[in-house]
Enzyme design. Structure first.
Site, PDB file in Angstrom:
ATOM      1  N   GLU A  28       0.911  -1.158   0.127  1.00 25.80           N
ATOM      2  CA  GLU A  28      -0.139   0.008  -0.070  1.00 25.80           C
ATOM      3  C   GLU A  28       0.762   1.297  -0.062  1.00 25.80           C
ATOM      4  O   GLU A  28       1.912   1.166   0.465  1.00 25.80           O
ATOM      5  CB  GLU A  28      -0.895  -0.043   1.135  1.00 25.80           C
ATOM      6  CG  GLU A  28      -1.763  -1.070   1.354  1.00 25.80           C
ATOM      7  CD  GLU A  28      -2.511  -1.122   2.868  1.00 25.80           C
ATOM      8  OE1 GLU A  28      -2.349  -0.128   3.369  1.00 25.80           O
ATOM      9  OE2 GLU A  28      -3.411  -2.099   2.811  1.00 25.80           O
ATOM     10  N   SER A  42      10.432   4.916   9.991  1.00 23.35           N
ATOM     11  CA  SER A  42       9.975   4.051  11.176  1.00 23.35           C
ATOM     12  C   SER A  42      10.278   2.996  11.407  1.00 23.35           C
ATOM     13  O   SER A  42      10.248   2.250  10.462  1.00 23.35           O
ATOM     14  CB  SER A  42       8.652   4.615  11.452  1.00 23.35           C
ATOM     15  OG  SER A  42       7.992   3.788  12.746  1.00 23.35           O
ATOM     16  N   CYS A  71      -3.613   1.037   8.583  1.00 25.48           N
ATOM     17  CA  CYS A  71      -2.145   0.481   7.976  1.00 25.48           C
ATOM     18  C   CYS A  71      -2.225  -1.153   7.535  1.00 25.48           C
ATOM     19  O   CYS A  71      -2.843  -1.848   8.506  1.00 25.48           O
ATOM     20  CB  CYS A  71      -0.946   0.502   8.769  1.00 25.48           C
ATOM     21  SG  CYS A  71      -1.121   1.811   9.857  1.00 25.48           S
TER      22      CYS A  71
END
Ligand code: SAH
Length: 359
Positions: free
Chosen positions: A106, A208, A350
Site C-alpha cells: 500500500e 519508522s 495500515c
C-alpha cells in the site's frame, strides 16, 4: 497502457541508473541528455506517460514506450477518503525470472488538511518497504501473514512517483507495510533519489522502525538523510516482547541507548511511537514508567490511538483517554503529541486494504 505480463520481462525505468539509462536511450536513437529529461519529468513532475514528454520526438517516445516501462506495478485498488487521503494497492510482479513472489503493498497520499499561506503546499506520502512483515506485532495488520518479500529500491521509488502523480509532496513517512531496517540498502538507495532528485530534504523524510539497536548504531554513523522514529509502545521489557515479538531479548533500555546514540551522531531528535491500545498499554502506571525512562532525554513521544482492524483483539481507547495519556506524559516532563488517523472512512488502517485483498 502496457500489458502487465509484458512488464515482467522489461526492466522498468526506475531500475536504471542515470548512466545506464543514457546508454539505453542512445541505443534507442536518442541523445544522452534525453535520459535526464525523462528522469526529471517522472521524478520531479510525476509524469507517468512518455506521450506527455512533448520535448522528445514522437519516434523516441514510441521507442521508449515499447522498451522501458515507466511503472512496474499494477494498481489493483484505490480508495479515496472524504478528507482527500488516497490509498493505492500496488502489485509488483515476481522477480528472478518469476521464481519469487509478487509483492502487494500500500501507498498512501495525504494532502494537507488546512493549508495556510505559510504552509508549503503538498501532501505527506506514506510508503511501504516490504510486502508483508516478519516482525508480526499482534496489533498490526501488515504482519499477519508474515513476509512475502523485500521490495527493490525501484519498487520503493515507484511509490513516490505514483504519489507525486497524485499531487506535490512536501513530506514522507516510511511507515507503510514492512520493517525498513530489515531492507535498509534498498530503502537508503530509494531515499537518496527522493532526497536528491525529488527535492525532499532530510528533515522531511521520517523512517519508522521497531528499533534493532545494532542496526541503529551502524546507520547513525552512515550520515543518514532522514529522521528516525522508533516504535516503542511500552516502557516494560516483558510487554514489549509480546507487542514486538521479533525483538524479544532486546531491552527497552538498549533501544533508548541506540536512540540517544542516533541523536548524538546526527543531531536529530528521535520520535518514539506509542500505539495506544485500550486496556493494554494505556494505564497510569505505563505513563509513569515511560516518563521515568524518557525524562532528561531530548525526544518526543508520538501517541497513535489504535486503528481498529477486523479480526484483531485490540480496541481503541476513547478520545478522552488518549488525551489524558498525553496530558499525564506532558505533566511528567515528556514532550508528547497525538497522531489522529487520516482517511479512516475510505482507506482504513495500515495494511488493512492489503490483508482484505489477500483474503
Ligand atoms: N515497521 C515499522 C513501520 C510500521 S508502521 C515500525 O514498526 O515502526 C508505523 C507505526 O504504526 C508503528 O509504530 C506501528 O506499530 C504502528 N501501527 C501499526 N498498526 C497500527 C494500528 N492498527 N493502530 C495504530 N498504530 C499501528
Amino acid at each position: 497502457m502496457t500489458d502487465p505480463a509484458a512488464l515482467r520481462s522489461a526492466r522498468p525505468l526506475l531500475a536504471y541508473s542515470l548512466a545506464d539509462l543514457e546508454a539505453r536511450v542512445v541505443e534507442l536513437g536518442g541523445r544522452a541528455f534525453h535520459a535526464r529529461v525523462v528522469r526529471k519529468a517522472v521524478l520531479e513532475q510525476g509524469v507517468l506517460e512518455y506521450a506527455d514528454m512533448t520535448s522528445l520526438s514522437a519516434d523516441l517516445r514510441a521507442r521508449l514506450d515499447a522498451e522501458i516501462p515507466i511503472l512496474a506495478a499494477v494498481e489493483s485498488a484505490r480508495t479515496v477518503a472524504n478528507d482527500g487521503t488516497t490509498k493505492l494497492l500496488l502489485s509488483f510482479p515476481p522477480r528472478e525470472g518469476g521464481r519469487d513472489k509478487p509483492a502487494t503493498i500500500e501507498v498512501v497520499h495525504m494532502p494537507s488538511l488546512k493549508p495556510t499561506e505559510e504552509d508549503e503546499v503538498g501532501a505527506t506520502l506514506c510508503v511501504s518497504t516490504q510486502a508483508g512483515c516478519p516482525v508480526a506485532c499482534p496489533f498490526c495488520a501488515s504482519g499477519l501473514a508474515g513476509l512475502d518479500r523485500n521490495l527493490d529500491a525501484h519498487e520503493i521509488l515507484e511509490q513516490y512517483v505514483r504519489g507525486r502523480a497524485l499531487g506535490p509532496l512536501k513530506r514522507s513517512v516510511v511507515m507503510g507495510i514492512g520493517e525498513p531496517f530489515l531492507n535498509l540498502p534498498a530503502v537508503t538507495a530509494a531515499l537518496d533519489v527522493v532526497h536528491d532528485e525529488m527535492g525532499l530534504g532530510s528533515r522531511k523524510i521520517t523512517v519508522s522502525t521497531v528499533g534493532f539497536p545494532d542496526r541503529l548504531h551502524r546507520a547513525a554513523r552512515d550520515n543518514p538523510r532522514y529522521q528516525l522514529a522508533i516504535s516503542l509502545h511500552t516502557p516494560d521489557d516483558e510487554q514489549r516482547a509480546e507487542l514486538v515479538p521479533a525483538m524479544a531479548g532486546t531491552t527497552v533500555d538498549e533501544i533508548l541507548e541506540a536512540g540517544d546514540d542516533w541523536f548524538q551522531q546526527t543531531g536529530r531528535e528521535v520520535t518514539y511511537e506509542y500505539a495506544l491500545l485500550g486496556g493494554v498499554n494505556d494505564s497510569v502506571g505505563h505513563v509513569q514508567r515511560l516518563a521515568e525512562k524518557l525524562r532528561g532525554r531530548r525526544c518526543t513521544v508520538n501517541v497513535i490511538p489504535y486503528n481498529p482492524s477486523e479480526s484483531l483483539p485490540f480496541h481503541r481507547p476513547s478520545s478522552a483517554a488518549v488525551e489524558a495519556f498525553q496530558t499525564r506524559l506532558q505533566e511528567a516532563g515528556v514532550v508528547a503529541t497525538v497522531r489522529w488517523s487520516r482517511g479512516l472512512d475510505g482507506a482504513a488502517a495500515c495494511g488493512q486494504l492489503r490483508s482484505r485483498n489477500l483474503d
